[in-house]
Design an enzyme around this catalytic site. Sequence first.
Site, PDB file in Angstrom:
ATOM      1  N   CYS A   2      57.399  37.574  22.104  1.00 43.20           N
ATOM      2  CA  CYS A   2      56.689  37.825  20.862  1.00 43.20           C
ATOM      3  C   CYS A   2      56.396  39.322  20.711  1.00 43.20           C
ATOM      4  CB  CYS A   2      55.380  37.069  20.728  1.00 43.20           C
ATOM      5  SG  CYS A   2      55.569  35.290  20.801  1.00 43.20           S
ATOM      6  N   ARG A  27      61.915  41.168  21.508  1.00 40.25           N
ATOM      7  CA  ARG A  27      60.892  40.418  22.240  1.00 40.25           C
ATOM      8  C   ARG A  27      60.853  38.944  21.866  1.00 40.25           C
ATOM      9  NH1 ARG A  27      57.184  43.811  24.605  1.00 40.25           N
ATOM     10  NH2 ARG A  27      55.757  42.073  24.778  1.00 40.25           N
ATOM     11  N   TRP A  73      58.706  34.227  19.945  1.00 44.11           N
ATOM     12  CA  TRP A  73      59.536  33.537  20.940  1.00 44.11           C
ATOM     13  C   TRP A  73      58.735  32.300  21.308  1.00 44.11           C
ATOM     14  CZ3 TRP A  73      59.249  31.908  26.076  1.00 44.11           C
ATOM     15  CH2 TRP A  73      60.482  31.585  26.673  1.00 44.11           C
ATOM     16  N   ASN A  97      50.419  37.342  21.175  1.00 43.75           N
ATOM     17  CA  ASN A  97      51.493  37.354  22.171  1.00 43.75           C
ATOM     18  C   ASN A  97      50.851  36.908  23.485  1.00 43.75           C
ATOM     19  OD1 ASN A  97      53.045  40.058  24.035  1.00 43.75           O
ATOM     20  ND2 ASN A  97      53.599  37.946  23.960  1.00 43.75           N
ATOM     21  N   GLY A  98      51.378  35.826  24.057  1.00 46.71           N
ATOM     22  CA  GLY A  98      50.823  35.323  25.311  1.00 46.71           C
ATOM     23  C   GLY A  98      50.703  33.813  25.272  1.00 46.71           C
ATOM     24  N   GLU A 477      75.164  39.385  39.372  1.00 44.88           N
ATOM     25  CA  GLU A 477      74.824  40.096  38.140  1.00 44.88           C
ATOM     26  C   GLU A 477      75.889  39.846  37.068  1.00 44.88           C
ATOM     27  OE1 GLU A 477      72.485  41.272  36.693  1.00 44.88           O
ATOM     28  OE2 GLU A 477      73.176  42.763  35.268  1.00 44.88           O
ATOM     29  N   LYS A 481      75.172  38.043  33.444  1.00 41.27           N
ATOM     30  CA  LYS A 481      75.454  38.734  32.178  1.00 41.27           C
ATOM     31  C   LYS A 481      76.340  37.879  31.284  1.00 41.27           C
ATOM     32  CE  LYS A 481      73.322  41.276  32.190  1.00 41.27           C
ATOM     33  NZ  LYS A 481      72.237  42.036  32.744  1.00 41.27           N
ATOM     34  N   GLU A 484      74.388  34.761  29.857  1.00 42.07           N
ATOM     35  CA  GLU A 484      73.331  34.966  28.865  1.00 42.07           C
ATOM     36  C   GLU A 484      73.856  35.409  27.509  1.00 42.07           C
ATOM     37  OE1 GLU A 484      70.328  37.969  29.725  1.00 42.07           O
ATOM     38  OE2 GLU A 484      71.753  39.095  30.912  1.00 42.07           O
ATOM     39  N   HIS A 500      83.435  25.403  50.826  1.00 37.97           N
ATOM     40  CA  HIS A 500      82.469  24.416  51.306  1.00 37.97           C
ATOM     41  C   HIS A 500      81.982  23.527  50.162  1.00 37.97           C
ATOM     42  CE1 HIS A 500      82.554  26.109  55.272  1.00 37.97           C
ATOM     43  NE2 HIS A 500      82.459  27.324  54.739  1.00 37.97           N
ATOM     44  N   LYS A 599      63.420  39.819  25.540  1.00 37.50           N
ATOM     45  CA  LYS A 599      63.584  40.898  26.517  1.00 37.50           C
ATOM     46  C   LYS A 599      62.447  40.968  27.534  1.00 37.50           C
ATOM     47  CE  LYS A 599      65.495  45.081  27.525  1.00 37.50           C
ATOM     48  NZ  LYS A 599      66.624  44.638  28.323  1.00 37.50           N
TER      49      LYS A 599
HETATM   50  C1  F6R Z   1      69.117  39.975  32.123  1.00 40.68           C
HETATM   51  C2  F6R Z   1      67.786  40.512  31.945  1.00 40.68           C
HETATM   52  C3  F6R Z   1      66.674  39.855  32.662  1.00 40.68           C
HETATM   53  C4  F6R Z   1      65.651  40.903  33.145  1.00 40.68           C
HETATM   54  C5  F6R Z   1      64.426  40.190  33.732  1.00 40.68           C
HETATM   55  C6  F6R Z   1      63.424  41.174  34.318  1.00 40.68           C
HETATM   56  O1  F6R Z   1      70.071  40.734  31.448  1.00 40.68           O
HETATM   57  O2  F6R Z   1      67.587  41.450  31.225  1.00 40.68           O
HETATM   58  O3  F6R Z   1      67.125  39.056  33.700  1.00 40.68           O
HETATM   59  O4  F6R Z   1      66.258  41.713  34.106  1.00 40.68           O
HETATM   60  O5  F6R Z   1      63.817  39.430  32.741  1.00 40.68           O
HETATM   61  O6  F6R Z   1      62.948  42.044  33.336  1.00 40.68           O
HETATM   62  P1  F6R Z   1      62.194  43.368  33.738  1.00 40.68           P
HETATM   63  O7  F6R Z   1      63.175  44.247  34.415  1.00 40.68           O
HETATM   64  O8  F6R Z   1      61.696  43.934  32.447  1.00 40.68           O
HETATM   65  O9  F6R Z   1      61.088  42.971  34.673  1.00 40.68           O
END
Ligand code: F6R
Length: 604
Positions: A2, A27, A73, A97-98, A477, A481, A484, A500, A599
Amino acid sequence: MCGIIGFTGNIKAQDILLTGLEKLEYRGYDSAGIAYFKENGKISIRKTAGKVKDLRAICDDNDATCGIGHTRWATHGGVTNANAHPHKSGNVALIHNGIIENYHELATTYDLEDRLISETDTEVAAALFDKFYDGENPIEAIKEVIPLLKGSFAFCIMFENRPGVIYAVRNVSPMVAATSKEGSFIASDLTAFIEYSKRYFIVPEYAILTLEANKIDLQDLNGNTIEPEFLEVDWDMTAAQKEGYPTFMLKEINEQPAAINRTIMPRIKDGLPSFEEDGIPDSFFADCNDITIVACGTAMYAGMVGKTLMQDILGIPVTVAIASEFRYERPVITDKSVVIVVSQSGETIDTLEALRLAKTKTNKTLSIVNVKGSSIARESNYVLYTHAGPEIAVASTKAYTVQAAAFYLLTCKLALVQNAMSEADARTFIRNLENVSDNIAEVLKLSDKVEQLTKRMLNASHTFFIGRGSDYTLSMEGALKLKEISYIHAEAYAAGELKHGTIALISEGVPVIALATQSHVYNKVISNIREVKARGAYVILLSMDEKITDATICDTHISLPKVPEQFAVFEAVVILQMIAYFTSTGKGLNADQPRNLAKSVTVE
Ligand code: F6R
């Protein structure tokens, strides 16, 4: 999770709110709304399920100069118009937000249920503020309600007969504020109003902020005045714009050479790592028996790169913990343990709570954070800012490489202080690190080739990423990527572990992205690749071996520029980011705003 914004001033508010919300959409982007004071002092609300552009479409032009806005969100209640913020109850309109954890209990105790029209915890808070509001004194109502709430919150509140005034209060969820000649601003993050002010302050927890057009007032819950502590950002509006790129993600992938230089260059003095300007004493590095790295998602995978390197060079135990698990598994931390907490936003709630737990066991906590002044940065004993500039795309790219670069610097410093590396070797190591940004720039030139090969991935339902050692951490990683932003199921596997169980899933044409940059396990990985190839997999291989052409090993080979293999992670991960990106855009998806995600994850 949010985004919130508020503005009160001497120019029209609506466009400031809508433009600010567009900046905050990273957000959360499932519904949006604004509330503003009309000329008669009444509050008008426009809100809708959908994105800020959908909200814009239902907003008429108006002359209001004070209002609040929200991009959601969803946590409590589905994505509907009724659940969108702002919520209005009696004389109160608010955005939040929260999560208010005890909302159900509050609704019952204060007999609010009949007033509620949404399924949200936020509306209960609005009803509660209204219940305690005597029509005269908003601050008293806030003081009475706040102690009743359990959970995290950042509220902006408007009271119907207080036109031109916004009240704000927060616990955990972030909120920053600023004043300028145009008026007073508040938001979850300063990208929302940076074009009006680069000078801002973080609203302290449990302080009540009153914003008016020409003044602000900050006081604690006992009514004592608090002086805001102003900060200044070192980036400007252009850093938060796409600057000609079609998406923020592509822009951020391309920004990596410059971002890495901003992380490492100020911390290299006479060819060796130096954390003097960060205020970290050498004793921090000397007196350390073991290291625990705590983070979430991509930041945690950057931590895994750090772990592999540190354990290899330092020879001391290094553990990587998922922040949301760390808190519940009785971590073994002593006062000689260093705990490194990694977070782009500095606000991820699980990481923040993990840090708080770690601080009860050691005072040797260090955070690697991008956002200046964020909660994690403020609460850790020491902080290394990565200076990567704003990362707006939901999928993290430059944050990962700069976090990894910070680990390289830290490892070198630890190794020098602990006599695990000679000064001459440290100088060579740092020279190699200085070359990383040029190497990444070379790799970025392969984007056409990568885009081309992803055409083979567009119809895939399952993919696998395999590697050994640091290539396995990169695989995780790469798989995250791809999942998502392309919604294709991707799994990372330690290449030797495939047989396995998981190899049962390999059938004709399944894409396998294989990494083979490490010489000590190279032959073994090649054998594992042959195993999947023999079962019909479509293999894309990333290696520094320019001799590979053999179609029995792979279908496509991406030849990475030759670098000392400890440094191959940087160039390999950029290819993995591009694979995910071009698969997403090739499928016509919005790479910047993938479904269901946001994010900054400020809920547990
Ligand atoms: C994936 C991504 C998330 C963040 C995670 C931690 O692309 O962006 O997995 O890495 O939510 O976020 P931060 O780094 O802001 O604590």
